[in-house]
Design a protein around this motif. Structure first.
Motif, PDB file in Angstrom:
ATOM      1  N   ARG A 176      34.899  64.642  31.669  1.00 57.76           N
ATOM      2  CA  ARG A 176      35.617  63.853  30.659  1.00 57.76           C
ATOM      3  C   ARG A 176      34.688  62.813  30.034  1.00 57.76           C
ATOM      4  NH1 ARG A 176      37.223  58.902  28.406  1.00 57.76           N
ATOM      5  NH2 ARG A 176      39.258  59.195  27.427  1.00 57.76           N
ATOM      6  N   ASN A 177      33.937  62.103  30.857  1.00 57.76           N
ATOM      7  CA  ASN A 177      33.042  61.064  30.347  1.00 57.76           C
ATOM      8  C   ASN A 177      31.941  61.648  29.476  1.00 57.76           C
ATOM      9  OD1 ASN A 177      34.521  59.126  31.703  1.00 57.76           O
ATOM     10  ND2 ASN A 177      33.171  59.083  33.483  1.00 57.76           N
TER      11      ASN A 177
ATOM     12  N   LEU B  75      41.690  75.261  33.880  1.00 56.74           N
ATOM     13  CA  LEU B  75      42.655  74.329  33.293  1.00 56.74           C
ATOM     14  C   LEU B  75      42.341  72.868  33.593  1.00 56.74           C
ATOM     15  CD1 LEU B  75      46.029  76.243  33.697  1.00 56.74           C
ATOM     16  CD2 LEU B  75      44.766  75.779  31.596  1.00 56.74           C
ATOM     17  N   PRO B  76      41.926  72.494  34.823  1.00 58.40           N
ATOM     18  CA  PRO B  76      41.586  71.081  35.043  1.00 58.40           C
ATOM     19  C   PRO B  76      40.433  70.602  34.157  1.00 58.40           C
ATOM     20  CG  PRO B  76      41.945  72.187  37.139  1.00 58.40           C
ATOM     21  CD  PRO B  76      41.915  73.258  36.095  1.00 58.40           C
ATOM     22  N   ILE B  77      39.448  71.468  33.947  1.00 56.67           N
ATOM     23  CA  ILE B  77      38.321  71.076  33.090  1.00 56.67           C
ATOM     24  C   ILE B  77      38.759  71.024  31.631  1.00 56.67           C
ATOM     25  CG2 ILE B  77      36.001  71.711  32.318  1.00 56.67           C
ATOM     26  CD1 ILE B  77      36.339  70.564  35.218  1.00 56.67           C
TER      27      ILE B  77
ATOM     28  N   ALA C 149      40.466  67.815  31.131  1.00 52.46           N
ATOM     29  CA  ALA C 149      39.507  66.702  31.067  1.00 52.46           C
ATOM     30  C   ALA C 149      38.863  66.612  29.688  1.00 52.46           C
ATOM     31  CB  ALA C 149      38.440  66.868  32.150  1.00 52.46           C
ATOM     32  N   VAL C 150      38.489  67.758  29.146  1.00 51.99           N
ATOM     33  CA  VAL C 150      37.869  67.786  27.814  1.00 51.99           C
ATOM     34  C   VAL C 150      38.869  67.323  26.760  1.00 51.99           C
ATOM     35  CG1 VAL C 150      36.912  69.299  26.033  1.00 51.99           C
ATOM     36  CG2 VAL C 150      36.181  69.547  28.413  1.00 51.99           C
ATOM     37  N   LEU C 151      40.116  67.786  26.855  1.00 51.48           N
ATOM     38  CA  LEU C 151      41.129  67.382  25.879  1.00 51.48           C
ATOM     39  C   LEU C 151      41.439  65.897  25.984  1.00 51.48           C
ATOM     40  CD1 LEU C 151      43.595  70.405  26.034  1.00 51.48           C
ATOM     41  CD2 LEU C 151      41.838  69.921  24.320  1.00 51.48           C
ATOM     42  N   SER C 152      41.357  65.346  27.204  1.00 51.11           N
ATOM     43  CA  SER C 152      41.541  63.911  27.370  1.00 51.11           C
ATOM     44  C   SER C 152      40.457  63.144  26.627  1.00 51.11           C
ATOM     45  CB  SER C 152      41.524  63.554  28.858  1.00 51.11           C
ATOM     46  OG  SER C 152      41.558  62.154  29.040  1.00 51.11           O
TER      47      SER C 152
END
Length: 203
Positions: free
Chosen positions: A19-20, A39-41, A44-47
């Protein structure tokens, strides 16, 4: 400005770090973000991209592999029960992802979410207890989105140029199967439009 794609790592499943990095490099002008098809990654990218001006959101790309072995899709592992109690654990400082606990912490083995398969730890073990394993990927969850508003519009297929049994032509069966999986995933997304497909061969 020069085109550049941020490769977040096909085997990198450290969501906070992803995400960072996605946010920082998107702000720096990355034209595309290439990440693992999970899906978790994706979340994170969409966040990260949700915090951007819509005009600055890069192309979202996932990397997938064929049945061929590829160093981009592997994880290191070892059984901590086999490690000597007095082992100084030289593998820990060799890991750039901090996926192996330091000597002062309990030995719980390699954190698979943090490990991105660089394999620097493998030669560091004096007993040869560390190995790597490749794994298959499925492009569908990240492309379809499973309820997430996931505008993934690009895929990089990692494959190998293997020869047919006769030796006179390339064996494209593994690549064709992966390409079919990608095609079905994009069709299932229901978004329509054009999609980008890149092909990567190992050195």
């Amino acid at each position: 400005s020069p085109y550049f794609k941020l490769i977040l790592g096909a085997s990198n499943h450290d969501a906070p770090a992803i995400r960072n990095l996605a946010y920082i490099f998107s702000r720096a002008g990355a034209a595309a973000l290439d990440f693992a098809p999970s899906l978790p990654i994706l979340a994170a990218v969409l966040s990260a991209t949700a915090a951007l001006d819509p005009r600055d959101v890069p192309t979202l790309m996932v990397s997938v592999n064929t049945a061929d072995l590829d160093i981009h899709f592997r994880k290191a592992y070892f059984d901590p029960a086999r490690c000597p109690a007095d082992c100084p654990r030289p593998c820990a400082p060799s890991c750039p992802a901090a996926a192996i606990p330091q000597r002062t912490a309990p030995n719980t083995g390699i954190d698979a979410l943090k490990c991105y398969g660089c394999a620097r730890c493998v030669p560091s073990c004096p007993l040869g207890l560390i190995d790597t394993a490749s794994y298959p990927t499925d492009p569908a969850p990240a492309i379809v989105g499973a309820g997430l508003n996931a505008p993934v519009t690009a895929v990089e297929i990692h494959t190998a140029a293997t020869f047919s049994p006769s030796g006179d032509d390339f064996d494209c069966a593994a690549f064709r199967a992966a390409a079919d999986d990608v095609t079905r995933a994009f069709a299932a997304s229901g978004r329509g439009g054009e999609f980008i497909v890149a092909v990567s061969f190992p050195d």
